[in-house]
Design a protein around this motif. Sequence first.
Motif, PDB file in Angstrom:
ATOM      1  N   THR A 205       0.825  -1.205   0.000  1.00  0.00           N
ATOM      2  CA  THR A 205       0.000   0.000   0.000  1.00  0.00           C
ATOM      3  C   THR A 205       0.859   1.254   0.000  1.00  0.00           C
ATOM      4  O   THR A 205       0.577   2.215  -0.729  1.00  0.00           O
ATOM      5  CB  THR A 205      -0.933  -0.008   1.218  1.00  0.00           C
ATOM      6  OG1 THR A 205      -1.786  -1.155   1.153  1.00  0.00           O
ATOM      7  CG2 THR A 205      -1.787   1.250   1.253  1.00  0.00           C
ATOM      8  N   ARG A 206       1.914   1.262   0.813  1.00  0.00           N
ATOM      9  CA  ARG A 206       2.802   2.426   0.849  1.00  0.00           C
ATOM     10  C   ARG A 206       3.441   2.673  -0.515  1.00  0.00           C
ATOM     11  O   ARG A 206       3.547   3.818  -0.971  1.00  0.00           O
ATOM     12  CB  ARG A 206       3.883   2.240   1.909  1.00  0.00           C
ATOM     13  CG  ARG A 206       3.374   2.319   3.349  1.00  0.00           C
ATOM     14  CD  ARG A 206       4.524   2.294   4.335  1.00  0.00           C
ATOM     15  NE  ARG A 206       5.320   3.500   4.220  1.00  0.00           N
ATOM     16  CZ  ARG A 206       6.579   3.620   4.639  1.00  0.00           C
ATOM     17  NH1 ARG A 206       7.205   2.571   5.149  1.00  0.00           N
ATOM     18  NH2 ARG A 206       7.214   4.765   4.525  1.00  0.00           N
TER      19      ARG A 206
ATOM     20  N   GLY B 222      -0.607  10.016   1.647  1.00  0.00           N
ATOM     21  CA  GLY B 222      -1.497   9.032   2.260  1.00  0.00           C
ATOM     22  C   GLY B 222      -0.890   8.412   3.505  1.00  0.00           C
ATOM     23  O   GLY B 222      -0.460   7.251   3.466  1.00  0.00           O
TER      24      GLY B 222
ATOM     25  N   ILE C 156      -0.439   6.332   6.848  1.00  0.00           N
ATOM     26  CA  ILE C 156      -1.059   5.063   7.230  1.00  0.00           C
ATOM     27  C   ILE C 156      -0.948   4.885   8.739  1.00  0.00           C
ATOM     28  O   ILE C 156       0.085   5.157   9.343  1.00  0.00           O
ATOM     29  CB  ILE C 156      -0.372   3.883   6.514  1.00  0.00           C
ATOM     30  CG1 ILE C 156      -0.599   3.967   4.999  1.00  0.00           C
ATOM     31  CG2 ILE C 156      -0.884   2.541   7.042  1.00  0.00           C
ATOM     32  CD1 ILE C 156       0.142   2.906   4.206  1.00  0.00           C
TER      33      ILE C 156
ATOM     34  N   ALA D  57      -5.444   4.127   5.492  1.00  0.00           N
ATOM     35  CA  ALA D  57      -4.674   5.148   4.792  1.00  0.00           C
ATOM     36  C   ALA D  57      -5.556   6.383   4.674  1.00  0.00           C
ATOM     37  O   ALA D  57      -6.728   6.283   4.282  1.00  0.00           O
ATOM     38  CB  ALA D  57      -4.249   4.664   3.407  1.00  0.00           C
TER      39      ALA D  57
END
Length: 456
Positions: free
Chosen positions: A350-351, A361, A363, A374
């Motif tokens: 995701t990062r 974004g 997290i 996020a």
Amino acid sequence: MTAHDALSALLGDRFTTAQAHRAAHAQSETHVTGGLPDAVAYPETTAEVADLMRICAAHRLPVIGWGAGTSLEGHALALHGGVTVDFTRMDRVLDIRAEDMLVRVQPGITREALNRDLRATGLFFPVDPGANASLGGMAATRASGTTAVRYGTMRDAVLGLEVVLADGTVIRTGSAAPKSAAGYDLTALFVGSEGTLGLITELTLRLHGQPEAVSAAVCGFATMAQTVDCVIETIQSGLPMARIEFLDPAAVAACNAYSGQTLAETPLLLVEFHGTPASVAEQAARFGEIAQSHGSTGFRWAEQPEDRSALWKMRHAAYPACLAARPGATAIVTDVCVPISQLAQAVEETRADIAASGIPGPILGHVGDGNFHAILLIDPHSPEDRATAKALAARMATRALRLGGTVTGEHGIGIGKLGYMAQEHGAAWPVMGALKTALDPLNLLNPGKLVPPHDA
């Protein structure tokens, strides 16, 4: 007599079609938008809610429950008009049974107000979603939060309910007994139903003893993998953590700027233990050893109440802190949950996805149960930003499913995540629709949410 005339006769000036009241109940905490209710009702008793429901059923008028308005997926927006039922006047503690460690409350009371009322009893209600949400809303969305790793979610906290059904029938589910094997678990059915099956008018909740001692700590790690490995070993060792929260470097930076902290801007864990002074000291020492074995840095205990308060105030302020990191931004707030063994992979993928998108974004999440968020910060006037963020959120959802998880660990479905229900549940989703049809054949209760679209 029209429905509005009948509702005015029932509630007097607690039923209104004033634009200001309607507009106040057409707002969402995030980017999710929806319709405007035709009217807003403020009942004070279960009998009034039942009468209101009968009137609306007779006139086929949609009914939408409203708590504190803190939900993040548009759960309480009136997509098809109708009457929004605001429960803020039903906010009393009805009965505290300290010897049974339970309490009966009306749905409009907030978790903070309940805990103030419980202070003298030595008990507290532990489910903490961050926002000062109403308990009825928390039950309707099966809320969770920072303490779920030890005390569970609303699924575990609700022992029984009083519910008004779509035809005005009032039922009670569950009991004050610690357990039961008598029939279907209707309490569990209504917890998480997002107001689509009935209006919750009373809750019986499980309480816990206020801990004699509390200790909290913060520590950083070089990588997400180290962070998650530390959490896994802590869980497997049997240490009874009360909270264990994760912030990525971007979230730490935002919280530092917003709350005046000076935490290292690395993957960070915030952990808390509850118990006796001796047990807390032992748990703290053991956790310190585990963290050190996984390469923790900047390990710091917060044993004084004011230090712990500052630490968790910072964590609870993470959402406004992230918004402040991009002035003028709004946010698309994601919410996925994966098996703890898959958490490092889910966060790292995701990062990387966020970094490639060009949208900030940060997290953060409840790392002890694999749940993370996020905060996708977008220019509210940029269609490109919004499209990019929605695509990121969609990839997060499908990634969570690919890794054996769910598209929402605690925020629920509402409007924002309705499109993922078929993918997550398959043939079980129409079964949910069949339950909805059985209990609400006219599709009056919060229509357009949670279940497959259908017409009455």
